[in-house]
Motif scaffolding. Structure first.
Motif, PDB file in Angstrom:
ATOM      1  N   UNK A  97     -70.590  62.144  51.973  1.00 23.21           N
ATOM      2  CA  UNK A  97     -71.824  61.792  52.683  1.00 23.21           C
ATOM      3  C   UNK A  97     -72.999  62.671  52.317  1.00 23.21           C
ATOM      4  N   UNK A  98     -72.756  63.877  51.763  1.00 28.54           N
ATOM      5  CA  UNK A  98     -73.846  64.833  51.586  1.00 28.54           C
ATOM      6  C   UNK A  98     -73.696  65.632  50.300  1.00 28.54           C
ATOM      7  N   UNK A  99     -74.574  65.388  49.335  1.00 25.28           N
ATOM      8  CA  UNK A  99     -74.586  66.225  48.126  1.00 25.28           C
ATOM      9  C   UNK A  99     -75.074  67.629  48.467  1.00 25.28           C
ATOM     10  N   UNK A 100     -75.955  67.754  49.467  1.00 28.24           N
ATOM     11  CA  UNK A 100     -76.479  69.068  49.824  1.00 28.24           C
ATOM     12  C   UNK A 100     -75.370  69.965  50.363  1.00 28.24           C
ATOM     13  N   UNK A 211     -82.746  67.808  73.370  1.00 32.16           N
ATOM     14  CA  UNK A 211     -81.321  67.836  73.035  1.00 32.16           C
ATOM     15  C   UNK A 211     -80.935  66.623  72.194  1.00 32.16           C
ATOM     16  N   UNK A 212     -81.769  66.254  71.226  1.00 28.51           N
ATOM     17  CA  UNK A 212     -81.502  65.057  70.416  1.00 28.51           C
ATOM     18  C   UNK A 212     -82.066  65.244  69.007  1.00 28.51           C
ATOM     19  N   UNK A 213     -81.750  66.377  68.403  1.00 30.36           N
ATOM     20  CA  UNK A 213     -82.355  66.757  67.132  1.00 30.36           C
ATOM     21  C   UNK A 213     -81.734  65.996  65.967  1.00 30.36           C
ATOM     22  N   UNK A 214     -82.501  65.857  64.889  1.00 30.30           N
ATOM     23  CA  UNK A 214     -82.017  65.277  63.636  1.00 30.30           C
ATOM     24  C   UNK A 214     -81.353  66.362  62.784  1.00 30.30           C
ATOM     25  N   UNK A 215     -80.735  65.935  61.693  1.00 25.50           N
ATOM     26  CA  UNK A 215     -80.189  66.911  60.737  1.00 25.50           C
ATOM     27  C   UNK A 215     -81.307  67.735  60.111  1.00 25.50           C
ATOM     28  N   UNK A 427     -77.669  63.219  53.371  1.00 29.15           N
ATOM     29  CA  UNK A 427     -77.338  63.128  51.952  1.00 29.15           C
ATOM     30  C   UNK A 427     -77.894  64.329  51.174  1.00 29.15           C
ATOM     31  N   UNK A 428     -79.190  64.569  51.271  1.00 28.21           N
ATOM     32  CA  UNK A 428     -79.787  65.703  50.549  1.00 28.21           C
ATOM     33  C   UNK A 428     -80.328  66.771  51.486  1.00 28.21           C
ATOM     34  N   UNK A 429     -80.122  66.597  52.797  1.00 25.93           N
ATOM     35  CA  UNK A 429     -80.686  67.493  53.807  1.00 25.93           C
ATOM     36  C   UNK A 429     -82.185  67.647  53.598  1.00 25.93           C
ATOM     37  N   UNK A 430     -82.828  66.481  53.522  1.00 26.38           N
ATOM     38  CA  UNK A 430     -84.277  66.433  53.402  1.00 26.38           C
ATOM     39  C   UNK A 430     -84.850  65.661  54.581  1.00 26.38           C
TER      40      UNK A 430
END
Length: 1002
Positions: A97-100, A211-215, A427-430
């Motif tokens: 799921x995540x290259x990062x 209490x609902x943050x994104x990645x 995926x890229x933590x962007x």
């Protein structure tokens, strides 16, 4: 080592079956030395096939194995993968799921061990567990490594389905909290002298606060600083500012390990132009004097997370009362709505259709709708004061502010859209909210969400479906007219405070406040969902009732309707959700007796006041009405039942017409009062006339069916006369008609006549059966020989009579003749017969003109009711309907043969044609038209207000005021209304005398 061709072919097929897109590359990776122990393990392929991107997961696994620092470490990882399914699923799930995060594991190959634990605290970690995970970080670089290690565990639980969307978002917010605390600790360690001077509180805002943050997201914060005991306030604020700035840099700056996330303090007072740190008193001074609406909306999610938590709690406690009073600000709801529209307008055109967050049907649509409802209703209901969107939505549904089905759909859509957003960012933590266009990325996202059959197509379908639901419900909830009205209430009113209720009722104009309070108690007491919704509706409805001439009647009628529909699930939901339904109902229930009486006999007609399947308030066409009535007649067992069914349709449609008339006259916040009063009059006249025609047509069909099947021995037609033929019926008008028949071929005329007379008698009998509905009286007195003549004649008999005996008044009356029911061909032939009489080729002889004038003068002197004020009689008084109609009809009789435009049964159309032909000046035509429209509206108003027909203004003060309100006059202006009527009628009488009585012959 190269695999044998046979095995390669078999493996290749298996790889494709497990979801690999590049099976050749996957085969080469499986043949690598690092994977030798797992090469023949079917469990590995199955686990890889369960990931979002098997190719990516396999590549990441090889990289991780290659990065192990020793053969022993590699062996340990392989053994654990084979033995521990939880680790295998977690690790491969993250790698797919995540290259990062795969890059992070390649740089820090021991961090895979963070996924081994499977303890209770590992399943649902909180701030304390994340603080422990960050405890050894002493500088920005080590903090980033520790942060990614913790993030790895959150992502693993997320992609494996161990936690849901809400839990993952809460964990991300808790990790952000722990990170802010660790960063502040590092900053304080670097400047202990600053830490000694001040107390610094970090307040999380936005998604972190909720209490609902994104990645990957900016972490919005506000800083509050105070001096420690004995320290100078100015120096303390400067020290706090240095600490806050350093803390922000620690989180935001890019190092060899990348960055964590930007810390954004632009939600602070004055934004980026304001000081980074303020004291508590400085914050409060700003919010009390200068803050804009959006700033209070932002504060809804404020939560102390780091630094001096006691100071943070003081800050939140101080600003919360301001947040929950924000809805009382002038234009609060329109301001929030305008802000949402501005956000959409600023999205680049190329991105609108790909925006998960800001675009129409995106996450912001859910969040803004929920926040607006919270801020409006949360003043009185503390259960709504959650900073978390889904929790707040659940509370809104529990409190009855949002329908359960709507809330469930929004919840499902929000979870899906947020899950999409998480998978895209992971995926890229962007930081991005755009749906990618690359098919491989879309495939990975779709598979990660469990869409395996056709991931790309299924993802697009589900995304658009949920976005469509969000957009529809956002429009429904966010632009709900009731919201603005509730927002304008004071907090005490929103609570329906009984202490001040009596005074409030008196101030609003309720004549019997004690009864009004009893109604309120009956409607809103208790803990049921129905009572909760009523408590939301009633404060607003009370104000709308008060805008009428009889608030008490409005409230009483509302209670009656609510009692009648109390167990109907859609009723209160309609008023709460459906456009202007609540305000329309308030107008209708307080405008007089007719519409409420109709509604009480068919309460389900409330649905017509909304915008949904009830069809709204647009009148039905005659064809539509006839089709419905014919269908009801066909189902009915006998004529009486058929007419009862037709009356049911008539009742509902009379209510629709009356409600549309009232709403069009009163206006609402969404739709101001209609400016074109003539259009209102025409709509009512046309709708009631069409409805009467359809009812007669249905009655005729029922009579024929019961007596002769479908084979009546004579053709039969009903001809509308007077206002009926002119499409100008009012609510209480009788239906003037003529009956005509023509024997069918081979039928004896006597048999045909008997059948026709039986039809007429039965129609009249059925329509005169006692009923609580408004009566439909058919009047055939305009027939040849009047009351003494036969009720029905053949077409030949009509021709003989008119040829030999027709009087001037009969030609005059035939100007309004128009077929309304029965045999269409026979109706046309009747019109062909009478056209030469009503539009004589040589015009009207002088003697005939004098006869018409004598008849008019006689009617004025003999038919005006005794004791009535002639100047206020809308029908027979000077400048009333009779004056205008006879003037227009005289022009039709004299010039109809030469001027085709005059050949119409409608008064206003004929007047316009006379003006176009130069028979009357524009000014005179306008004067007559204004008087006719006003007089017609007076008669309609009297029927609406009193529930019975009348031609003059009521004398009872409340009824007179209600007529005034319908005509556009506010409280205390009944005298102005009467003066205006007299002026309009006087001008029309002057024009009538000039044109009709020939004071100046034209």
């Amino acid at each position: 080592m190269t695999a044998a061709p046979g095995r390669r072919s078999s493996t290749f097929t298996r790889l494709l079956r497990h979801g690999f897109t590049d099976a050749s590359a996957a085969e080469r990776l499986l043949d690598s030395p690092e994977l030798a122990p797992l090469r023949d393990d079917p469990v590995l392929l199955e686990a890889l096939g369960g990931t979002a991107d098997p190719d990516l997961a396999l590549l990441g696994l090889v990289r991780l194995l290659e990065a192990q620092r020793s053969p022993g470490a590699r062996r340990e990882l392989l053994d654990t993968l084979i033995a521990a399914k939880p680790l295998r699923d977690r690790l491969l799930g993250v790698l797919g799921a995540s290259t990062a995060l795969a890059d992070h594991l390649a740089r820090h190959p021991d961090d895979w061990q963070a996924l081994v634990m499977y303890e209770a605290y590992d399943l649902h970690p909180g701030v304390e567990e994340f603080e422990a995970g960050l405890a050894e970080a002493t500088d920005p670089v080590s903090l980033r490594v520790a942060y990614r290690r913790c993030l790895l565990s959150i992502a693993a639980r997320d992609v494996c389905g161990t936690t849901g969307l809400a839990e993952s978002a809460a964990e991300l917010a808790d990790l952000a909290t722990a990170t802010l605390r660790a960063a502040l600790k590092i900053a304080e360690g670097a400047a202990p002298e600053d830490a000694a001077l001040c107390r610094l509180a970090v307040i999380a805002m936005g998604k972190c606060g909720g209490h609902e943050l994104n990645y990957v997201s900016d972490v919005d914060v506000i800083f509050v600083g105070e001096a420690t005991e004995g320290a100078d306030e100015t120096q303390a604020v400067r020290a706090a500012t240095r600490l806050a700035s350093h803390m922000m840099r620690i989180c935001s700056e890019t190092t060899v390990e990348g960055s964590i996330w930007p810390v954004d303090a632009n939600l602070r007072p004055e934004g980026r132009n304001g000081p980074l740190v303020r004291t508590l008193s400085s914050h409060l001074a700003y919010y009390q004097r200068w803050a804009k609406t959006w700033e209070f909306q932002a504060l809804l999610k404020a939560r102390p997370v780091a630094g001096d938590l006691d100071l943070g709690a003081e800050y939140v406690a101080a600003v919360q009362p301001l947040v929950w009073k924000a809805a009382e600000r002038e234009n609060f709801v329109p301001d929030v709505q305008k802000m949402r529209r501005r956000v959409v307008e600023n999205i680049p055109v190329a991105e609108v259709d790909r925006q998960l967050k800001l675009g129409p049907g995106g996450l912001r649509d859910v969040e803004f709708a929920v926040q607006l409802l919270q801020l409006v209703h949360g003043r009185a209901d503390t259960s709504l004061r959650s900073g978390t969107t889904l929790d707040a939505l659940r509370a809104l549904a529990a409190g009855g502010y949002v329908g359960r089905a709507d809330a469930a759909q929004l919840d499902e859509a929000y979870r899906f859209l947020r899950s999409m957003e998480h998978r895209i960012q992971l995926f890229r933590l962007r930081r991005t909210h755009l749906v990618p266009e690359d098919e491989a990325e879309l495939r990975r996202i779709g598979r990660s969400l469990g869409l395996r059959a056709d991931p790309v197509a299924d993802l697009h379908r589900e995304w658009r479906r949920h976005a469509g639901v969000v957009r529809r419900l956002h429009e429904k909830l966010f632009y709900r007219p009731l919201l603005d009205a509730v927002a304008q209430l004071a907090t005490g009113e929103a609570r329906l405070s009984t202490e001040a209720a009596r005074e409030r009722m008196v101030a609003l104009g309720y004549a019997d406040p004690a009864s009004a309070l009893r109604h309120l108690e009956a409607l809103a007491s208790g803990v049921t969902r129905k009572a909760a919704i009523q408590r939301t509706l009633l404060p607003v409805l009370l104000g709308w009732f008060a805008d009428s001439a009889d608030p008490d009647a409005g409230l009483l009628n509302f209670r009656k309707v609510s009692d009648a529909l109390g167990k109907t699930p859609w009723y209160l939901r309609l008023l709460r959700d459906e456009g202007a339904a609540a305000q329309n109902l308030a107008r209708v229930l307080s405008a007089g007796r007719l519409a409420p009486d109709l509604l009480m006999r068919a309460p389900e007609a409330v649905a017509l006041l909304g915008d949904g399947d009830g069809g709204g308030l647009e009148p039905r066409s005659r064809a539509h009405l006839e089709q419905e009535i014919y269908a009801a007649v066909k189902r009915a067992d006998g004529g009486a039942q058929a007419v009862t069914a037709a009356r049911g349709v008539r009742r509902r449609e009379l209510f629709r017409t009356a409600a549309a008339d009232i709403v069009g006259s009163y206006g609402t916040e969404e739709q101001p009062a209609e400016a074109d009063q003539g259009a209102l009059v025409d709509r009512v006249g046309g709708a009631v006339s069409d409805l009467t025609a359809a009812t007669l047509a249905g009655t005729l069909r029922a009579v024929v069916r019961d007596g002769w099947g479908e084979d009546l021995p004579t053709r039969f037609a009903v001809i509308g006369m007077g206002r009926f033929g002119g499409h100008e019926l009012g609510y209480g008008s009788d239906a003037d008609v003529l009956f005509v028949h023509e024997p069918r071929d081979g039928v004896d005329e006597r048999e045909a006549s008997q059948a026709a007379n039986k039809v007429v008698s039965e129609m009249r009998r059925l329509l005169q059966i006692p009923s609580a509905d408004p009566p439909l009286l058919i009047d055939a007195d305009l027939r040849p020989e009047g009351k003494t003549g036969p009720l029905v004649r053949t077409l030949t008999s009509y021709a003989a009579y008119y040829r030999r005996w027709a009087l001037t008044w009969e030609s005059h009356a035939l100007l309004r003749a128009e077929p309304v029911a029965g045999d269409e061909g026979l109706g046309r032939r009747f019109i062909e017969l009478i056209d030469p009489l009503r539009y004589p080729a040589d015009g009207l002889a002088d003697e005939a003109v004098r006869e018409i004038r004598r008849l008019k003068a006689r009617m004025e002197s003999e038919r005006l009711p005794r004791g009535a004020d002639p100047k206020l009689h809308a029908k027979l008084g000077p400048g009333g309907l009779s004056d205008v109609e006879w003037t227009v009809q005289l022009m039709q009789l004299r010039h109809g043969s030469a001027e085709p435009g005059l050949r119409t049964t409608r008064t206003r159309e004929a007047l316009a044609a006379a003006r176009a032909a130069g028979l009357i000046t524009d000014e005179d035509a306008a004067t007559l038209d204004e008087a006719w429209v006003l007089a017609t509206r007076v008669r309609n108003a009297v029927m609406l207000v009193r529930g019975r027909a009348g031609d003059t203004f009521p004398t009872e003060p409340r009824e007179l005021a209600a007529v005034g309100r319908y005509l556009g006059y506010g409280p205390g202006h009944a005298g102005d209304m009467l003066d205006a009527y007299r002026r309009t009628a006087r001008r029309a009488r002057g024009v009538m005398e000039e044109l009709f009585y020939g004071i100046a012959e034209r």
